[in-house]
Design a protein around this motif. Structure first.
Motif, PDB file in Angstrom:
ATOM      1  N   UNK A  65       0.800  -1.150   0.119  1.00  8.23           N
ATOM      2  CA  UNK A  65      -0.091   0.032   0.014  1.00  8.23           C
ATOM      3  C   UNK A  65       0.873   1.184  -0.131  1.00  8.23           C
ATOM      4  N   UNK A  66       1.778   1.332   0.757  1.00  7.17           N
ATOM      5  CA  UNK A  66       2.664   2.703   0.846  1.00  7.17           C
ATOM      6  C   UNK A  66       3.300   2.921  -0.413  1.00  7.17           C
ATOM      7  N   UNK A  67       3.798   1.938  -1.113  1.00  9.67           N
ATOM      8  CA  UNK A  67       4.486   2.048  -2.540  1.00  9.67           C
ATOM      9  C   UNK A  67       3.417   2.537  -3.639  1.00  9.67           C
ATOM     10  N   UNK A  68       2.422   1.759  -3.357  1.00  8.49           N
ATOM     11  CA  UNK A  68       1.434   2.196  -4.460  1.00  8.49           C
ATOM     12  C   UNK A  68       0.687   3.510  -4.434  1.00  8.49           C
ATOM     13  N   UNK A  69       0.819   4.052  -3.036  1.00  6.99           N
ATOM     14  CA  UNK A  69       0.515   5.436  -2.899  1.00  6.99           C
ATOM     15  C   UNK A  69       1.465   6.291  -3.178  1.00  6.99           C
ATOM     16  N   UNK A  70       2.854   5.963  -3.083  1.00  2.00           N
ATOM     17  CA  UNK A  70       3.783   6.810  -3.421  1.00  2.00           C
ATOM     18  C   UNK A  70       3.941   6.942  -5.267  1.00  2.00           C
ATOM     19  N   UNK A  71       3.761   5.545  -5.779  1.00  2.42           N
ATOM     20  CA  UNK A  71       3.780   5.852  -7.311  1.00  2.42           C
ATOM     21  C   UNK A  71       2.295   6.675  -7.704  1.00  2.42           C
ATOM     22  N   UNK A  72       1.405   6.584  -7.118  1.00  2.00           N
ATOM     23  CA  UNK A  72       0.350   7.158  -7.665  1.00  2.00           C
ATOM     24  C   UNK A  72       0.190   8.788  -7.410  1.00  2.00           C
ATOM     25  N   UNK A  73       0.941   9.040  -6.374  1.00  7.31           N
ATOM     26  CA  UNK A  73       0.925  10.596  -6.050  1.00  7.31           C
ATOM     27  C   UNK A  73       1.928  11.034  -7.266  1.00  7.31           C
ATOM     28  N   UNK A  74       2.950  10.338  -7.615  1.00  8.63           N
ATOM     29  CA  UNK A  74       3.842  10.820  -8.562  1.00  8.63           C
ATOM     30  C   UNK A  74       2.818  11.243 -10.212  1.00  8.63           C
ATOM     31  N   UNK A  75       2.356   9.907 -10.207  1.00  3.54           N
ATOM     32  CA  UNK A  75       1.347   9.862 -11.640  1.00  3.54           C
ATOM     33  C   UNK A  75       0.197  11.018 -11.337  1.00  3.54           C
ATOM     34  N   UNK A  76      -0.549  11.212 -10.149  1.00  6.24           N
ATOM     35  CA  UNK A  76      -1.428  12.293 -10.076  1.00  6.24           C
ATOM     36  C   UNK A  76      -0.892  13.756 -10.627  1.00  6.24           C
ATOM     37  N   UNK A  77       0.336  13.941  -9.998  1.00 10.95           N
ATOM     38  CA  UNK A  77       0.915  15.081 -10.165  1.00 10.95           C
ATOM     39  C   UNK A  77       1.284  15.433 -11.938  1.00 10.95           C
ATOM     40  N   UNK A  78       1.961  14.483 -12.195  1.00 11.43           N
ATOM     41  CA  UNK A  78       2.358  14.586 -13.668  1.00 11.43           C
ATOM     42  C   UNK A  78       1.240  14.343 -14.507  1.00 11.43           C
ATOM     43  N   UNK A  79       0.236  13.887 -14.284  1.00 13.22           N
ATOM     44  CA  UNK A  79      -1.058  14.002 -15.253  1.00 13.22           C
ATOM     45  C   UNK A  79      -1.723  15.350 -14.969  1.00 13.22           C
ATOM     46  N   UNK A  80      -1.964  15.742 -14.187  1.00 12.68           N
ATOM     47  CA  UNK A  80      -2.402  17.068 -13.557  1.00 12.68           C
ATOM     48  C   UNK A  80      -1.676  18.082 -14.317  1.00 12.68           C
ATOM     49  N   UNK A  81      -0.377  17.978 -14.384  1.00 15.95           N
ATOM     50  CA  UNK A  81       0.382  19.098 -14.973  1.00 15.95           C
ATOM     51  C   UNK A  81       0.211  19.049 -16.424  1.00 15.95           C
ATOM     52  N   UNK A  82      -0.081  17.796 -17.195  1.00 13.35           N
ATOM     53  CA  UNK A  82      -0.027  17.869 -18.489  1.00 13.35           C
ATOM     54  C   UNK A  82      -1.560  18.514 -18.998  1.00 13.35           C
ATOM     55  N   UNK A  83      -2.487  18.104 -18.031  1.00 15.75           N
ATOM     56  CA  UNK A  83      -3.927  18.546 -18.347  1.00 15.75           C
ATOM     57  C   UNK A  83      -4.001  20.088 -18.347  1.00 15.75           C
ATOM     58  N   UNK A  84      -3.138  20.763 -17.161  1.00 14.64           N
ATOM     59  CA  UNK A  84      -3.047  22.046 -17.281  1.00 14.64           C
ATOM     60  C   UNK A  84      -2.600  22.761 -18.321  1.00 14.64           C
ATOM     61  N   UNK A  85      -1.618  22.089 -19.079  1.00 14.96           N
ATOM     62  CA  UNK A  85      -0.968  22.546 -20.181  1.00 14.96           C
ATOM     63  C   UNK A  85      -1.798  22.446 -21.614  1.00 14.96           C
TER      64      UNK A  85
END
Ligand code: ARG
Ligand code: MN
Ligand code: MN
Length: 301
Positions: A65-85
């Motif tokens: 679970x902690x590793x899945x949370x960490x990976x998804x946090x990185x994914x969330x931020x990266x995807x959000x950034x692209x959508x903003x652009x």
């Protein structure tokens, strides 16, 4: 529009190791070049970073679970950034747990823009287990539950609402493996599942007209493409293959009809496992389907 490739090289949510090599398999198969040949602008943002797979047994119904949370946090931020652009994020998994981060970011973006979100889930599995019903504890079997607001607290509510999507906002295609308690969850939630029997009886063409019939004018369409949706004869490089999937032709038609809707706004390509593949065939297949999804056609230029 620019397509942004984002690699999430992890297998922390999977039952079998190797899906972490998926992003590079897609690069080697020529994903960026293929999209560029259809006059799309493509940027490859490289791979996200995250914790290694600790390869622990399932403790209280859930693994890593902690590793899945960490990976998804990185994914969330990266995807959000692209959508903003204003870009189209193309998330290269990785196992299917990474859809939690990507679809949460997309749901938040759609809400702030006042747009509706529709998710098309192409998979042999419905991935709607929770930690209390999963037979394996593997989180790649749980992303849909998390997005509907039903997973472990650490993975729920990332979009800003408890549920990133409502049951009527997601449609499943190609399903042929559902765990016992998962069946009950599908019924209770009222999920729209176009299983293989439906495709056998009605054909892919009619199934896709049903899937796409009520797409609104400014609906954002997200496709979450688990390569194990395909028959393992076509796509052997997956960790949880199930026989009896759509054929190559059926899947091409599915992709072309989604492209024709003109609503595709984001995409996950997940569960490619190069360690189990035959000469990168599964990644090459994925590249072909992604081209169709972005509008490649045999005769139109
Ligand atoms: N239903 C099984 C489980 O929960 C398999 C899930 C497979 N999921 C996937 N994304 N390949 O363990
Ligand atoms: Mn699957
Ligand atoms: Mn899946």
């Amino acid at each position: 529009n620019t397509v942004s490739l984002i690699g999430a090289p992890t297998d922390v949510g999977a039952s079998v190791r190797g899906a972490g090599m998926g992003p590079d398999a897609l690069r080697v198969a020529g994903l960026a070049e293929a999209l560029r040949s259809h006059r799309l602008d493509v940027v490859d943002r490289g791979n996200l970073a995250g914790p290694p797979n600790p390869w622990q047994p399932s403790g209280n119904g859930i693994r890593h679970l902690p590793e899945v949370v960490a990976w998804n946090r990185a994914v969330f931020d990266a995807v959000a950034q692209e959508l903003t652009l204003g870009n189209v994020p193309l998330l290269m998994g990785g196992d299917h747990c990474v859809a939690i981060g990507s679809i949460s970011a997309i749901a938040r973006h759609c809400r702030t823009q006042g747009r509706k979100l529709r998710v098309v889930w192409l998979d042999a599995h419905t991935d709607v287990n929770t930690e209390s019903i999963s037979p394996s504890g593997n989180i790649h079997g749980m992303p849909v539950a998390c997005l509907l607001g039903h997973g472990p607290a650490e993975l729920v509510g990332w979009s800003g609402e408890r549920a990133a999507i409502a049951p009527e906002d997601i449609e499943f295609i190609g399903i042929r493996s559902v765990d016992a308690d998962e069946k009950q969850a599908i019924r209770m939630l009222g999920l729209q599942v176009f299983d293989m029997r439906h495709i056998d009886e009605h054909g892919m063409r009619y199934t896709m007209t049903e899937v796409l019939q009520d797409l609104g004018e400014d609906t954002h369409l997200h496709v979450s493409f688990d390569l194990d949706c395909l028959d393992p004869m076509e796509a052997p490089g997956v960790g949880t293959g199930v026989r009896g999937g759509p054929t190559y032709r059926e899947m091409q038609l599915c992709m072309e009809m989604i492209a024709d809707s003109g609503r595709l706004g984001s995409l996950d390509v997940v569960e490619i496992n190069p360690a189990l593949d035959v000469r990168n065939r599964t990644a090459e297949l994925a590249v072909e389907f992604v081209q169709s999804l972005f509008g490649a056609s045999t005769l139109a230029r």
